[in-house]
Design a protein around this motif. Structure first.
Motif, PDB file in Angstrom:
ATOM      1  N   SER A   1       0.787  -1.222  -0.063  1.00  0.00           N
ATOM      2  CA  SER A   1       0.014   0.130   0.043  1.00  0.00           C
ATOM      3  C   SER A   1       0.816   1.128   0.063  1.00  0.00           C
ATOM      4  O   SER A   1       1.804   1.288   0.847  1.00  0.00           O
ATOM      5  CB  SER A   1      -0.805   0.006   1.174  1.00  0.00           C
ATOM      6  OG  SER A   1      -1.717   1.254   1.291  1.00  0.00           O
ATOM      7  N   VAL A   2       0.376   2.292  -0.939  1.00  0.00           N
ATOM      8  CA  VAL A   2       1.296   3.547  -0.986  1.00  0.00           C
ATOM      9  C   VAL A   2       0.339   4.668  -1.078  1.00  0.00           C
ATOM     10  O   VAL A   2      -0.860   4.133  -1.500  1.00  0.00           O
ATOM     11  CB  VAL A   2       2.393   3.523  -2.209  1.00  0.00           C
ATOM     12  CG1 VAL A   2       3.213   2.385  -1.880  1.00  0.00           C
ATOM     13  CG2 VAL A   2       1.711   3.275  -3.469  1.00  0.00           C
ATOM     14  N   GLU A   3       0.568   5.797  -0.899  1.00  0.00           N
ATOM     15  CA  GLU A   3       0.004   6.803  -1.271  1.00  0.00           C
ATOM     16  C   GLU A   3       0.808   7.783  -2.317  1.00  0.00           C
ATOM     17  O   GLU A   3       1.908   7.893  -1.880  1.00  0.00           O
ATOM     18  CB  GLU A   3      -0.662   7.829  -0.220  1.00  0.00           C
ATOM     19  CG  GLU A   3      -1.618   7.057   0.430  1.00  0.00           C
ATOM     20  CD  GLU A   3      -2.343   7.910   1.409  1.00  0.00           C
ATOM     21  OE1 GLU A   3      -2.265   9.297   1.457  1.00  0.00           O
ATOM     22  OE2 GLU A   3      -3.243   7.342   2.153  1.00  0.00           O
ATOM     23  N   ILE A   4       0.049   8.342  -3.273  1.00  0.00           N
ATOM     24  CA  ILE A   4       0.565   9.418  -4.211  1.00  0.00           C
ATOM     25  C   ILE A   4      -0.377  10.531  -4.042  1.00  0.00           C
ATOM     26  O   ILE A   4      -1.616  10.478  -4.537  1.00  0.00           O
ATOM     27  CB  ILE A   4       0.442   8.849  -5.710  1.00  0.00           C
ATOM     28  CG1 ILE A   4       1.210   7.515  -5.837  1.00  0.00           C
ATOM     29  CG2 ILE A   4       1.213   9.696  -6.622  1.00  0.00           C
ATOM     30  CD1 ILE A   4       1.320   6.857  -7.377  1.00  0.00           C
ATOM     31  N   GLY A   5       0.301  11.558  -3.470  1.00  0.00           N
ATOM     32  CA  GLY A   5      -0.813  12.629  -3.058  1.00  0.00           C
ATOM     33  C   GLY A   5      -1.624  12.104  -1.957  1.00  0.00           C
ATOM     34  O   GLY A   5      -1.268  11.352  -1.120  1.00  0.00           O
ATOM     35  N   ASP A   6      -3.121  12.374  -2.370  1.00  0.00           N
ATOM     36  CA  ASP A   6      -4.136  11.777  -1.510  1.00  0.00           C
ATOM     37  C   ASP A   6      -4.589  10.663  -1.953  1.00  0.00           C
ATOM     38  O   ASP A   6      -5.792  10.183  -1.484  1.00  0.00           O
ATOM     39  CB  ASP A   6      -5.139  12.874  -1.517  1.00  0.00           C
ATOM     40  CG  ASP A   6      -4.574  14.300  -0.824  1.00  0.00           C
ATOM     41  OD1 ASP A   6      -3.636  14.021   0.093  1.00  0.00           O
ATOM     42  OD2 ASP A   6      -5.099  15.396  -0.775  1.00  0.00           O
ATOM     43  N   THR A   7      -4.053  10.015  -3.182  1.00  0.00           N
ATOM     44  CA  THR A   7      -4.587   8.793  -3.641  1.00  0.00           C
ATOM     45  C   THR A   7      -4.157   7.363  -2.999  1.00  0.00           C
ATOM     46  O   THR A   7      -2.765   7.329  -3.508  1.00  0.00           O
ATOM     47  CB  THR A   7      -4.454   8.796  -5.369  1.00  0.00           C
ATOM     48  OG1 THR A   7      -4.992   9.863  -5.826  1.00  0.00           O
ATOM     49  CG2 THR A   7      -5.082   7.539  -6.088  1.00  0.00           C
ATOM     50  N   PRO A   8      -4.831   6.562  -2.592  1.00  0.00           N
ATOM     51  CA  PRO A   8      -4.348   5.345  -2.228  1.00  0.00           C
ATOM     52  C   PRO A   8      -3.951   4.300  -3.319  1.00  0.00           C
ATOM     53  O   PRO A   8      -4.954   4.237  -3.895  1.00  0.00           O
ATOM     54  CB  PRO A   8      -5.340   4.958  -1.021  1.00  0.00           C
ATOM     55  CG  PRO A   8      -6.573   5.399  -1.270  1.00  0.00           C
ATOM     56  CD  PRO A   8      -6.042   6.824  -2.060  1.00  0.00           C
ATOM     57  N   VAL A   9      -3.012   3.700  -3.308  1.00  0.00           N
ATOM     58  CA  VAL A   9      -2.445   2.781  -4.380  1.00  0.00           C
ATOM     59  C   VAL A   9      -2.080   1.500  -3.990  1.00  0.00           C
ATOM     60  O   VAL A   9      -1.131   1.619  -2.999  1.00  0.00           O
ATOM     61  CB  VAL A   9      -1.822   3.305  -5.438  1.00  0.00           C
ATOM     62  CG1 VAL A   9      -1.045   2.507  -6.681  1.00  0.00           C
ATOM     63  CG2 VAL A   9      -2.310   4.897  -6.024  1.00  0.00           C
ATOM     64  N   ALA A  10      -2.619   0.134  -4.413  1.00  0.00           N
ATOM     65  CA  ALA A  10      -2.082  -0.936  -4.064  1.00  0.00           C
ATOM     66  C   ALA A  10      -0.892  -1.130  -5.067  1.00  0.00           C
ATOM     67  O   ALA A  10      -1.475  -1.421  -6.511  1.00  0.00           O
ATOM     68  CB  ALA A  10      -2.945  -1.976  -3.938  1.00  0.00           C
ATOM     69  N   VAL A  11       0.264  -1.287  -4.980  1.00  0.00           N
ATOM     70  CA  VAL A  11       1.246  -1.804  -5.922  1.00  0.00           C
ATOM     71  C   VAL A  11       1.335  -3.469  -5.803  1.00  0.00           C
ATOM     72  O   VAL A  11       1.580  -3.915  -4.630  1.00  0.00           O
ATOM     73  CB  VAL A  11       2.540  -1.036  -5.831  1.00  0.00           C
ATOM     74  CG1 VAL A  11       3.867  -1.768  -6.554  1.00  0.00           C
ATOM     75  CG2 VAL A  11       2.552   0.507  -5.736  1.00  0.00           C
ATOM     76  N   VAL A  12       1.126  -3.984  -6.873  1.00  0.00           N
ATOM     77  CA  VAL A  12       0.739  -5.665  -6.933  1.00  0.00           C
ATOM     78  C   VAL A  12       1.819  -6.419  -7.844  1.00  0.00           C
ATOM     79  O   VAL A  12       1.990  -5.652  -8.816  1.00  0.00           O
ATOM     80  CB  VAL A  12      -0.549  -5.912  -7.164  1.00  0.00           C
ATOM     81  CG1 VAL A  12      -0.671  -7.456  -6.564  1.00  0.00           C
ATOM     82  CG2 VAL A  12      -1.590  -5.117  -6.288  1.00  0.00           C
ATOM     83  N   ARG A  13       2.339  -7.383  -7.121  1.00  0.00           N
ATOM     84  CA  ARG A  13       3.250  -8.272  -8.080  1.00  0.00           C
ATOM     85  C   ARG A  13       2.530  -9.652  -8.067  1.00  0.00           C
ATOM     86  O   ARG A  13       2.390 -10.094  -7.208  1.00  0.00           O
ATOM     87  CB  ARG A  13       4.844  -8.302  -7.744  1.00  0.00           C
ATOM     88  CG  ARG A  13       5.317  -9.197  -8.451  1.00  0.00           C
ATOM     89  CD  ARG A  13       6.822  -9.282  -8.363  1.00  0.00           C
ATOM     90  NE  ARG A  13       7.634  -8.954  -7.404  1.00  0.00           N
ATOM     91  CZ  ARG A  13       8.632  -8.579  -7.319  1.00  0.00           C
ATOM     92  NH1 ARG A  13       9.605  -8.843  -8.103  1.00  0.00           N
ATOM     93  NH2 ARG A  13       9.486  -8.024  -6.239  1.00  0.00           N
ATOM     94  N   SER A  14       2.376  -9.812  -9.402  1.00  0.00           N
ATOM     95  CA  SER A  14       1.726 -11.114  -9.613  1.00  0.00           C
ATOM     96  C   SER A  14       1.988 -11.709 -10.975  1.00  0.00           C
ATOM     97  O   SER A  14       2.232 -10.958 -11.966  1.00  0.00           O
ATOM     98  CB  SER A  14       0.256 -11.027  -9.826  1.00  0.00           C
ATOM     99  OG  SER A  14      -0.398 -12.515  -9.860  1.00  0.00           O
ATOM    100  N   GLU A  15       2.470 -12.891 -10.961  1.00  0.00           N
ATOM    101  CA  GLU A  15       2.950 -13.772 -12.139  1.00  0.00           C
ATOM    102  C   GLU A  15       4.023 -13.143 -12.842  1.00  0.00           C
ATOM    103  O   GLU A  15       4.322 -12.969 -14.043  1.00  0.00           O
ATOM    104  CB  GLU A  15       1.916 -14.016 -13.083  1.00  0.00           C
ATOM    105  CG  GLU A  15       0.772 -14.861 -12.455  1.00  0.00           C
ATOM    106  CD  GLU A  15      -0.500 -15.273 -13.342  1.00  0.00           C
ATOM    107  OE1 GLU A  15      -0.855 -14.070 -13.978  1.00  0.00           O
ATOM    108  OE2 GLU A  15      -0.824 -16.293 -13.163  1.00  0.00           O
ATOM    109  N   GLY A  16       4.943 -12.319 -12.063  1.00  0.00           N
ATOM    110  CA  GLY A  16       6.150 -11.623 -12.564  1.00  0.00           C
ATOM    111  C   GLY A  16       5.945 -10.372 -13.068  1.00  0.00           C
ATOM    112  O   GLY A  16       6.955  -9.623 -13.405  1.00  0.00           O
TER     113      GLY A  16
END
Length: 110
Positions: free
Chosen positions: A23-38
């Protein structure tokens, strides 16, 4: 986090589990950075059904599952694959620069 044009550095590849989310925030936007299948994806970290963090759910086969009610979302399109969610969540463009993961919230970026 640092900005590079319309992209923001959000983490390094080493910060991401092999099949999981951060979980990260870019400004006020919550973003899930996800790794799947490479592959690395960026998707809204807020479920369209229950407004809980998707990054806390299970990642498998290019999907992320909401931990609260079990809706799975396609990491490429953000579309829900099963109920109770019926609305897609936003997805964002990702670039990998060396070990840096960069995300753009700009909808015009491919």
């Amino acid at each position: 986090m640092t900005s590079e044009g319309a992209y923001t550095r959000v983490c390094s590849l080493g910060d991401l589990p092999e099949e999981g989310a951060l979980s990260v925030e870019i400004g006020d936007t919550p973003v899930a950075v996800v790794r799947s299948e490479g592959q690395v994806y960026a998707i809204s970290d807020i479920c369209s059904h229950a407004e809980v963090n998707l990054s806390e759910g299970e990642v498998e086969d290019g999907t992320i599952e909401c931990w609260l009610h079990g809706s799975c979302f396609d990491l490429r399109s953000g579309k829900p694959l099963n109920p109770p969610a019926t609305q897609a969540v936003p997805t964002y463009a990702v670039k990998i620069d060396g070990d840096d993961v960069l995300v753009s919230l700009d909808p015009t970026n491919p």
